[in-house]
Scaffold this motif. Structure first.
Motif, PDB file in Angstrom:
ATOM      1  N   LYS A 274       0.841  -1.194   0.000  1.00 42.13           N
ATOM      2  CA  LYS A 274       0.000   0.000   0.000  1.00 42.13           C
ATOM      3  C   LYS A 274       0.871   1.236   0.000  1.00 42.13           C
ATOM      4  CE  LYS A 274      -4.035  -2.069   2.054  1.00 42.13           C
ATOM      5  NZ  LYS A 274      -5.097  -1.979   3.025  1.00 42.13           N
ATOM      6  N   GLU A 275       0.339   2.290  -0.608  1.00 43.11           N
ATOM      7  CA  GLU A 275       1.055   3.562  -0.672  1.00 43.11           C
ATOM      8  C   GLU A 275       0.218   4.658  -0.044  1.00 43.11           C
ATOM      9  OE1 GLU A 275       2.426   4.457  -4.609  1.00 43.11           O
ATOM     10  OE2 GLU A 275       3.760   2.719  -4.647  1.00 43.11           O
ATOM     11  N   TYR A 276       0.893   5.531   0.666  1.00 43.82           N
ATOM     12  CA  TYR A 276       0.266   6.671   1.325  1.00 43.82           C
ATOM     13  C   TYR A 276       1.074   7.903   0.964  1.00 43.82           C
ATOM     14  CZ  TYR A 276      -1.474   2.757   4.128  1.00 43.82           C
ATOM     15  OH  TYR A 276      -2.023   1.571   4.534  1.00 43.82           O
ATOM     16  N   THR A 277       0.409   8.946   0.447  1.00 43.05           N
ATOM     17  CA  THR A 277       1.155  10.130   0.022  1.00 43.05           C
ATOM     18  C   THR A 277       0.601  11.403   0.644  1.00 43.05           C
ATOM     19  OG1 THR A 277       2.078  11.318  -1.869  1.00 43.05           O
ATOM     20  CG2 THR A 277      -0.189  10.501  -2.099  1.00 43.05           C
ATOM     21  N   ASN A 278       1.490  12.350   0.863  1.00 39.34           N
ATOM     22  CA  ASN A 278       1.086  13.685   1.314  1.00 39.34           C
ATOM     23  C   ASN A 278       1.378  14.714   0.225  1.00 39.34           C
ATOM     24  OD1 ASN A 278       3.855  14.094   1.380  1.00 39.34           O
ATOM     25  ND2 ASN A 278       3.989  14.342   3.590  1.00 39.34           N
ATOM     26  N   GLY A 279       1.705  14.236  -0.967  1.00 39.60           N
ATOM     27  CA  GLY A 279       2.030  15.123  -2.081  1.00 39.60           C
ATOM     28  C   GLY A 279       3.522  15.350  -2.221  1.00 39.60           C
ATOM     29  N   GLU A 280       4.235  15.382  -1.108  1.00 36.38           N
ATOM     30  CA  GLU A 280       5.680  15.604  -1.118  1.00 36.38           C
ATOM     31  C   GLU A 280       6.439  14.273  -1.153  1.00 36.38           C
ATOM     32  OE1 GLU A 280       8.982  18.240   1.309  1.00 36.38           O
ATOM     33  OE2 GLU A 280       7.082  17.795   2.281  1.00 36.38           O
ATOM     34  N   ILE A 281       5.997  13.334  -0.303  1.00 37.11           N
ATOM     35  CA  ILE A 281       6.603  12.002  -0.275  1.00 37.11           C
ATOM     36  C   ILE A 281       5.494  10.955  -0.325  1.00 37.11           C
ATOM     37  CG2 ILE A 281       8.660  12.705   1.020  1.00 37.11           C
ATOM     38  CD1 ILE A 281       7.319  11.308   3.489  1.00 37.11           C
ATOM     39  N   THR A 282       5.874   9.744  -0.691  1.00 40.62           N
ATOM     40  CA  THR A 282       4.956   8.606  -0.659  1.00 40.62           C
ATOM     41  C   THR A 282       5.606   7.511   0.172  1.00 40.62           C
ATOM     42  OG1 THR A 282       3.997   9.135  -2.803  1.00 40.62           O
ATOM     43  CG2 THR A 282       3.754   6.859  -2.035  1.00 40.62           C
ATOM     44  N   VAL A 283       4.882   7.045   1.188  1.00 38.38           N
ATOM     45  CA  VAL A 283       5.344   5.935   2.016  1.00 38.38           C
ATOM     46  C   VAL A 283       4.750   4.656   1.442  1.00 38.38           C
ATOM     47  CG1 VAL A 283       5.241   4.871   4.308  1.00 38.38           C
ATOM     48  CG2 VAL A 283       5.592   7.344   4.083  1.00 38.38           C
TER      49      VAL A 283
ATOM     50  N   CYS B 262       8.375   2.065  14.044  1.00 46.33           N
ATOM     51  CA  CYS B 262       7.577   3.133  13.438  1.00 46.33           C
ATOM     52  C   CYS B 262       6.649   3.773  14.473  1.00 46.33           C
ATOM     53  CB  CYS B 262       6.786   2.606  12.243  1.00 46.33           C
ATOM     54  SG  CYS B 262       5.763   1.166  12.587  1.00 46.33           S
ATOM     55  N   VAL B 263       5.991   2.949  15.258  1.00 48.08           N
ATOM     56  CA  VAL B 263       5.044   3.459  16.264  1.00 48.08           C
ATOM     57  C   VAL B 263       5.790   4.225  17.351  1.00 48.08           C
ATOM     58  CG1 VAL B 263       3.295   2.809  17.963  1.00 48.08           C
ATOM     59  CG2 VAL B 263       3.424   1.593  15.788  1.00 48.08           C
TER      60      VAL B 263
ATOM     61  N   THR C 114      11.709   8.282  10.391  1.00 50.34           N
ATOM     62  CA  THR C 114      11.080   7.103  10.992  1.00 50.34           C
ATOM     63  C   THR C 114      11.142   5.904  10.057  1.00 50.34           C
ATOM     64  OG1 THR C 114       9.578   8.517  12.275  1.00 50.34           O
ATOM     65  CG2 THR C 114       8.946   6.214  12.010  1.00 50.34           C
ATOM     66  N   VAL C 115      10.797   6.110   8.803  1.00 54.06           N
ATOM     67  CA  VAL C 115      10.812   5.013   7.824  1.00 54.06           C
ATOM     68  C   VAL C 115      12.227   4.450   7.672  1.00 54.06           C
ATOM     69  CG1 VAL C 115      10.517   4.495   5.362  1.00 54.06           C
ATOM     70  CG2 VAL C 115       8.744   5.749   6.601  1.00 54.06           C
TER      71      VAL C 115
ATOM     72  N   SER D 110      13.087  -4.106   8.756  1.00 55.44           N
ATOM     73  CA  SER D 110      12.709  -5.156   7.800  1.00 55.44           C
ATOM     74  C   SER D 110      12.627  -4.668   6.358  1.00 55.44           C
ATOM     75  CB  SER D 110      11.353  -5.738   8.188  1.00 55.44           C
ATOM     76  OG  SER D 110      10.348  -4.747   8.025  1.00 55.44           O
ATOM     77  N   GLY D 111      12.541  -3.356   6.171  1.00 54.78           N
ATOM     78  CA  GLY D 111      12.330  -2.823   4.833  1.00 54.78           C
ATOM     79  C   GLY D 111      10.871  -2.848   4.412  1.00 54.78           C
ATOM     80  N   ALA D 112       9.987  -3.147   5.354  1.00 55.48           N
ATOM     81  CA  ALA D 112       8.550  -3.152   5.048  1.00 55.48           C
ATOM     82  C   ALA D 112       8.065  -1.740   4.738  1.00 55.48           C
ATOM     83  CB  ALA D 112       7.748  -3.731   6.212  1.00 55.48           C
ATOM     84  N   LEU D 113       8.674  -0.749   5.364  1.00 58.14           N
ATOM     85  CA  LEU D 113       8.353   0.645   5.099  1.00 58.14           C
ATOM     86  C   LEU D 113       9.485   1.268   4.294  1.00 58.14           C
ATOM     87  CD1 LEU D 113       7.067   1.780   8.597  1.00 58.14           C
ATOM     88  CD2 LEU D 113       5.704   1.600   6.525  1.00 58.14           C
ATOM     89  N   THR D 114       9.120   1.880   3.196  1.00 64.59           N
ATOM     90  CA  THR D 114      10.062   2.646   2.386  1.00 64.59           C
ATOM     91  C   THR D 114       9.358   3.925   1.973  1.00 64.59           C
ATOM     92  OG1 THR D 114       9.364   1.495   0.365  1.00 64.59           O
ATOM     93  CG2 THR D 114      11.322   0.621   1.505  1.00 64.59           C
TER      94      THR D 114
END
Length: 74
Positions: free
Chosen positions: A8-17, A30-31, A59-60, A65-69
């Motif tokens: 899944k991808e989440y974006t704020n316009g500047e970056i995408t997680v 992360c938490v 944070t990322v 694990s590399g699950a978050l990039t």
């Protein structure tokens, strides 16, 4: 329940997680590092607008694990 191949991808316009569920080892980094953004009991669990892009990137980068990039949007 998330499947191993979920991406899944989440974006704020500047970056995408990008989150890849199958890679997640639930270390909790992360938490602990940005609980305003990473809220595993919520849907969606990443609140991308709850913090600065810089703090989210920091944070990322601590995800073992590399699950978050992330990537920067053009």
């Amino acid at each position: 329940m998330e499947t191993e191949n979920t991406k899944k991808e989440y974006t704020n316009g500047e970056i995408t997680v990008v989150w890849e569920a199958g890679k997640c080892i639930h270390s909790g980094n992360c938490v602990r590092n940005n609980s305003a953004v990473f809220q595993p009991k919520e849907k969606p669990w990443i609140k991308i607008d709850a913090s600065s892009s810089e703090k989210i990137m920091e944070t990322v980068n601590k995800c073992p694990s590399g699950a978050l990039t992330f990537y920067r949007n053009k």
